[in-house]
Design a protein around this motif. Structure first.
Motif, mmCIF file in Angstrom:
data_model
loop_
_atom_site.group_PDB
_atom_site.id
_atom_site.type_symbol
_atom_site.label_atom_id
_atom_site.label_comp_id
_atom_site.label_asym_id
_atom_site.label_seq_id
_atom_site.Cartn_x
_atom_site.Cartn_y
_atom_site.Cartn_z
ATOM 1 N N GLY A 18 0.774 -1.224 0.000
ATOM 2 C CA GLY A 18 0.000 0.000 0.000
ATOM 3 C C GLY A 18 0.807 1.275 0.000
ATOM 4 N N ILE A 19 2.021 1.249 -0.539
ATOM 5 C CA ILE A 19 2.846 2.448 -0.585
ATOM 6 C C ILE A 19 2.229 3.459 -1.544
ATOM 7 C CG2 ILE A 19 5.099 3.380 -1.270
ATOM 8 C CD1 ILE A 19 6.326 0.740 -0.368
ATOM 9 N N THR A 20 2.122 4.685 -1.096
ATOM 10 C CA THR A 20 1.663 5.752 -1.978
ATOM 11 C C THR A 20 2.780 6.117 -2.936
ATOM 12 O OG1 THR A 20 0.169 6.641 -0.313
ATOM 13 C CG2 THR A 20 0.851 8.136 -2.066
ATOM 14 N N VAL A 169 -5.899 -1.622 -9.159
ATOM 15 C CA VAL A 169 -6.610 -0.366 -9.420
ATOM 16 C C VAL A 169 -6.055 0.674 -8.460
ATOM 17 C CG1 VAL A 169 -8.522 -0.945 -7.851
ATOM 18 C CG2 VAL A 169 -8.835 0.799 -9.602
ATOM 19 N N THR A 170 -5.799 1.871 -8.983
ATOM 20 C CA THR A 170 -5.249 2.953 -8.178
ATOM 21 C C THR A 170 -6.205 4.141 -8.217
ATOM 22 O OG1 THR A 170 -3.008 2.256 -8.780
ATOM 23 C CG2 THR A 170 -3.250 4.429 -7.780
ATOM 24 N N TYR A 171 -6.544 4.662 -7.032
ATOM 25 C CA TYR A 171 -7.360 5.862 -6.901
ATOM 26 C C TYR A 171 -6.406 7.018 -6.650
ATOM 27 C CZ TYR A 171 -11.212 2.557 -6.257
ATOM 28 O OH TYR A 171 -12.126 1.539 -6.419
ATOM 29 N N GLU A 172 -6.362 7.970 -7.591
ATOM 30 C CA GLU A 172 -5.334 9.004 -7.555
ATOM 31 C C GLU A 172 -5.927 10.403 -7.575
ATOM 32 O OE1 GLU A 172 -1.750 7.052 -10.094
ATOM 33 O OE2 GLU A 172 -3.630 7.340 -11.168
ATOM 34 N N THR A 173 -5.178 11.342 -7.009
ATOM 35 C CA THR A 173 -5.544 12.751 -7.043
ATOM 36 C C THR A 173 -4.354 13.561 -7.536
ATOM 37 O OG1 THR A 173 -4.845 13.204 -4.772
ATOM 38 C CG2 THR A 173 -7.098 12.428 -5.096
ATOM 39 N N SER A 174 -4.667 14.754 -8.064
ATOM 40 C CA SER A 174 -3.615 15.620 -8.581
ATOM 41 C C SER A 174 -4.071 17.070 -8.544
ATOM 42 C CB SER A 174 -3.265 15.238 -10.025
ATOM 43 O OG SER A 174 -2.355 16.161 -10.594
ATOM 44 N N PRO A 175 -3.150 18.009 -8.291
ATOM 45 C CA PRO A 175 -3.523 19.418 -8.363
ATOM 46 C C PRO A 175 -3.496 19.972 -9.784
ATOM 47 C CG PRO A 175 -1.247 19.220 -7.667
ATOM 48 C CD PRO A 175 -1.785 17.813 -7.773
ATOM 49 N N ASP A 176 -2.828 19.244 -10.703
ATOM 50 C CA ASP A 176 -2.575 19.801 -12.029
ATOM 51 C C ASP A 176 -2.686 18.805 -13.177
ATOM 52 O OD1 ASP A 176 -0.388 18.213 -11.496
ATOM 53 O OD2 ASP A 176 1.040 19.875 -11.347
ATOM 54 N N ALA A 177 -3.154 17.593 -12.916
ATOM 55 C CA ALA A 177 -3.283 16.536 -13.931
ATOM 56 C C ALA A 177 -1.925 16.097 -14.474
ATOM 57 C CB ALA A 177 -4.198 16.956 -15.075
ATOM 58 N N THR A 178 -0.861 16.359 -13.733
ATOM 59 C CA THR A 178 0.480 15.949 -14.143
ATOM 60 C C THR A 178 1.134 15.063 -13.091
ATOM 61 O OG1 THR A 178 0.794 17.956 -15.457
ATOM 62 C CG2 THR A 178 2.779 16.761 -14.818
ATOM 63 N N THR A 179 1.167 15.519 -11.867
ATOM 64 C CA THR A 179 1.743 14.760 -10.755
ATOM 65 C C THR A 179 0.612 14.141 -9.940
ATOM 66 O OG1 THR A 179 3.642 16.245 -10.637
ATOM 67 C CG2 THR A 179 3.208 14.858 -8.715
ATOM 68 N N THR A 181 -0.800 11.278 -6.926
ATOM 69 C CA THR A 181 -0.566 10.437 -5.764
ATOM 70 C C THR A 181 -1.830 9.624 -5.517
ATOM 71 O OG1 THR A 181 -1.333 12.114 -4.200
ATOM 72 C CG2 THR A 181 1.023 12.081 -4.717
ATOM 73 N N GLY A 182 -1.674 8.445 -4.921
ATOM 74 C CA GLY A 182 -2.862 7.628 -4.712
ATOM 75 C C GLY A 182 -2.614 6.380 -3.918
ATOM 76 N N GLU A 183 -3.631 5.556 -3.882
ATOM 77 C CA GLU A 183 -3.585 4.300 -3.150
ATOM 78 C C GLU A 183 -3.987 3.170 -4.082
ATOM 79 O OE1 GLU A 183 -5.423 2.319 0.936
ATOM 80 O OE2 GLU A 183 -5.276 4.487 0.692
ATOM 81 N N THR A 184 -3.183 2.103 -4.074
ATOM 82 C CA THR A 184 -3.376 0.985 -4.993
ATOM 83 C C THR A 184 -3.830 -0.257 -4.239
ATOM 84 O OG1 THR A 184 -1.637 1.858 -6.418
ATOM 85 C CG2 THR A 184 -2.243 -0.442 -6.744
ATOM 86 N N VAL A 185 -4.798 -0.964 -4.811
ATOM 87 C CA VAL A 185 -5.273 -2.212 -4.207
ATOM 88 C C VAL A 185 -5.446 -3.256 -5.301
ATOM 89 C CG1 VAL A 185 -6.449 -1.095 -2.274
ATOM 90 C CG2 VAL A 185 -7.677 -1.456 -4.414
ATOM 91 N N MET A 186 -5.424 -4.528 -4.888
ATOM 92 C CA MET A 186 -5.653 -5.613 -5.836
ATOM 93 C C MET A 186 -7.149 -5.757 -6.086
ATOM 94 S SD MET A 186 -4.567 -9.651 -5.552
ATOM 95 C CE MET A 186 -2.826 -9.303 -5.627
ATOM 96 N N VAL A 187 -7.512 -6.074 -7.336
ATOM 97 C CA VAL A 187 -8.919 -6.256 -7.679
ATOM 98 C C VAL A 187 -9.091 -7.538 -8.488
ATOM 99 C CG1 VAL A 187 -9.374 -3.788 -7.733
ATOM 100 C CG2 VAL A 187 -8.725 -4.948 -9.832
#
Length: 229
Positions: A18-20, A169-179, A181-187
């Motif tokens: 679960g490393i971001t 599957v990774t749920y990610e957020t970004s301030p600029d659609a470039t960089t 960060t998120g959390e990844t889990v097995m599906v």
């Protein structure tokens, strides 16, 4: 080709623990070209979308340079509306991404979803867990399971993305659609095609005193395994 900032000893180890991580793949990379893009120009929804309920006066969907969900003053709880993409896609490899231009206020919720069925889906959006809380929370779900549920940051979380890669599957957020960060889990992603949904909801703790509000999404893009190349 995708590269992580550091290579773990075991491929996939970062996901298992679960490393971001940061994914800074440019949006115009040759292997990352979306097959569905909507910037909501004009005043008519694109024919690729189907509107759930065009007579709902408590929660109206409009297109005015953005996808807008208009919540009426004192809208009754459980009011609901959405748009769903007419064509479903294989999400074995790909992503759904959008910009949250304006979040909802208290007792108002909105989100984006990739739905395999009514009970199998991947969703990412904003909600209020406590009636007295003035701050929305950012919530990621896989069906009934919550991946995370934390305070929403309108700057850091301006862009939301659900990204698929093999069995992850990774749920990610970004301030600029470039960089990102998120959390990844097995599906266990089935081969069933996923439908793209953007929705809005008035939860059970809504009151007649709740003011009118507008939540806005923009710059939606989808990349899928079955995109035309």
């Amino acid at each position: 080709m995708r590269f992580l900032l550091c290579l773990p000893l075991l491929v996939g180890y970062d996901r298992l623990v679960g490393i971001t991580h940061v994914d800074d793949i440019p949006l115009d990379a040759p292997d990352d070209v979306p097959c569905f893009v909507d910037m909501f120009d004009g005043e008519q929804l694109d024919a690729r979308w189907a509107l759930y309920n065009d007579t709902n006066t408590n929660l109206v969907v409009r297109q005015q340079g953005a996808l807008e969900f208009h919540y009426a003053e004192g809208a009754p709880h459980m009011s609901y509306n959405n748009i769903t993409a007419v064509e479903a896609h294989d999400m074995g490899q790909g992503y759904l991404m959008a910009e949250m231009v304006a979040p909802p206020t208290l007792h108002r919720e909105t989100g984006m979803k990739l739905a395999l069925s009514q009970t199998e889906f991947f969703s990412f959006g904003l909600r209020f867990d406590i009636a007295a809380s003035p701050v929305p929370r950012l919530v990621a779900r896989q069906g009934a399971d919550f991946i995370f549920n934390r305070p929403y940051d309108p700057v850091a979380d301006r862009w939301l993305r659900i990204r698929f890669e093999d069995v992850w599957v990774t749920y990610e957020t970004s301030p600029d659609a470039t960089t990102w960060t998120g959390e990844t889990v097995m599906v266990n992603l089935s081969s069933q095609a996923a439908s793209v949904v953007f929705d809005a909801y008035v939860p059970v703790n809504a009151t007649v005193a709740d003011p009118a509000n507008v939540a806005r999404w923009d710059n939606i893009s989808l990349r899928a395994s079955d995109c035309a190349r």
